[in-house]
Design a protein around this motif. Structure first.
Motif, PDB file in Angstrom:
ATOM      1  N   ASN A 228     -30.102 -15.856 -22.449  1.00  0.00           N
ATOM      2  CA  ASN A 228     -29.877 -14.539 -23.042  1.00  0.00           C
ATOM      3  C   ASN A 228     -30.573 -14.432 -24.398  1.00  0.00           C
ATOM      4  OD1 ASN A 228     -28.421 -13.172 -21.086  1.00  0.00           O
ATOM      5  ND2 ASN A 228     -26.446 -13.887 -21.818  1.00  0.00           N
ATOM      6  N   ASP A 229     -30.503 -15.518 -25.200  1.00  0.00           N
ATOM      7  CA  ASP A 229     -31.180 -15.527 -26.504  1.00  0.00           C
ATOM      8  C   ASP A 229     -32.686 -15.336 -26.326  1.00  0.00           C
ATOM      9  OD1 ASP A 229     -28.774 -16.009 -27.843  1.00  0.00           O
ATOM     10  OD2 ASP A 229     -29.006 -18.184 -27.702  1.00  0.00           O
ATOM     11  N   GLN A 270     -29.678 -18.089 -33.751  1.00  0.00           N
ATOM     12  CA  GLN A 270     -28.720 -17.664 -32.728  1.00  0.00           C
ATOM     13  C   GLN A 270     -27.606 -16.804 -33.335  1.00  0.00           C
ATOM     14  OE1 GLN A 270     -26.224 -20.695 -30.674  1.00  0.00           O
ATOM     15  NE2 GLN A 270     -27.261 -19.983 -28.808  1.00  0.00           N
ATOM     16  N   HIS A 271     -27.227 -17.116 -34.569  1.00  0.00           N
ATOM     17  CA  HIS A 271     -26.224 -16.321 -35.273  1.00  0.00           C
ATOM     18  C   HIS A 271     -26.712 -14.879 -35.444  1.00  0.00           C
ATOM     19  CE1 HIS A 271     -23.332 -15.074 -38.335  1.00  0.00           C
ATOM     20  NE2 HIS A 271     -24.354 -14.708 -39.087  1.00  0.00           N
ATOM     21  N   ALA A 274     -26.676 -13.049 -32.102  1.00  0.00           N
ATOM     22  CA  ALA A 274     -25.324 -12.642 -31.719  1.00  0.00           C
ATOM     23  C   ALA A 274     -24.927 -11.329 -32.383  1.00  0.00           C
ATOM     24  CB  ALA A 274     -24.323 -13.734 -32.079  1.00  0.00           C
ATOM     25  N   GLU A 275     -25.538 -11.062 -33.543  1.00  0.00           N
ATOM     26  CA  GLU A 275     -25.271  -9.804 -34.252  1.00  0.00           C
ATOM     27  C   GLU A 275     -26.253  -8.709 -33.853  1.00  0.00           C
ATOM     28  OE1 GLU A 275     -25.405 -10.854 -38.381  1.00  0.00           O
ATOM     29  OE2 GLU A 275     -23.342 -11.625 -38.380  1.00  0.00           O
TER      30      GLU A 275
END
Length: 287
Positions: A228-229, A270-271, A274-275
């Motif tokens: 997904n990333d 990745q953080h 996620a946002e």
């Protein structure tokens, strides 16, 4: 596990198919026979298939256990009109109750406690508790077989839509949290399309993403970043240039990102992913 549909019993095949092809929207179909008896029944073999003309299709399958047909199928062959009512969470238990196999002529509106509202253009009534109802004419019924479990495609053309204003947002769009739709899965499982279950994925309608194959190899084969990333990273039109990467680092006090080990850098990126901040993630990865 490899399954040959011809080598297993139909009920077993049915369980695999219904659990795999899910969640499925529910067509809560009201129909009427030539004597005027109303029927109301849910079908999860259902979806939309055309915008112009507006076409919805649902499929009342022949019963697996005894190869009989359902009252809805018999009704649309006598009176080719239906109302397809969408199911929300507040009515799901009543909808399930309406799926009981009551004798022909029994009105499931009464049995399940739904409000019968007169339609504008078709004979079957609509469900007052549904947020969206589609008055339809039946253009065609296509049988897919003669044995138990065979579907019958009921091709419905939408003539009129009843839409509850209460489910709309400020822009006049349907708000999924207000709509609060439910869908069928396998066995007795359902899913609810609202709250944390709802998320967005930007559509690549007006731009062409670079693609995962264009992501630098050391990022593409990351031990941290998921599929997904990578999908989000690959949906960017072009990579940030060196100047914008350096400016981002200065503005956000990430001047030491070049000193981070690969895994730490990927975790930080990745953080941001996620946002939903894909551009920042790329600038971290390239910094």
């Amino acid at each position: 596990m490899i399954i040959d549909p011809k080598e297993i019993p139909v009920p077993k095949l049915q369980s695999y198919l219904q659990a795999s092809v899910s969640p499925r929207p529910i067509a809560f179909v009201s129909s009427i026979d030539r004597e005027g008896h109303v029927n109301l029944s849910p079908f999860s073999f259902f979806n939309m298939f055309s915008m112009n003309p507006p076409i919805l299709v649902f499929s009342p399958s022949r019963r697996v256990r005894n190869n009989t047909t359902k009252h809805t199928l018999e009704n649309v062959q006598e009176v080719p009109e239906v109302v397809i009512n969408m199911v929300n969470y507040q009515m799901v238990q009543q909808t399930s109750l309406a799926s009981c196999e009551y004798p022909k002529g029994v009105n499931e509106f009464l049995k399940a406690g739904f409000t019968e509202v007169k339609s504008s253009l078709v004979k079957p009534p609509r469900v007052g508790e549904s947020h969206v109802s589609f008055e339809c004419k039946v253009n065609q019924v296509i049988p897919l077989g003669t044995e138990g479990g065979a579907g019958n495609l009921v091709i419905c053309e939408v003539l009129l839509i009843h839409l509850d204003d209460a489910v709309l947002d400020e822009q006049g769009r349907i708000n999924p949290n207000k709509m609060d739709s439910v869908a069928r899965m396998g066995s007795d499982y359902y899913s609810r399309a609202s709250g944390e279950a709802v998320f967005t994925v930007p559509k690549p309608n007006e731009k062409i993403g670079i693609g995962i194959d264009a992501i630098p190899e050391h990022i593409r084969h990351s031990k941290i970043l998921t599929g997904n990333d990578l999908g989000m990273l690959g949906n960017i039109e072009k990579l940030p240039d060196v100047e914008s990467v350096n400016q981002f680092k200065l503005n956000n006090q990430f001047t030491e990102t070049s000193a981070l080990d690969t895994e730490s850098k990927h975790q930080l990126a990745q953080h941001f992913l996620a946002e939903g901040n894909v551009e920042a993630a790329w600038k971290i990865l390239l910094g």
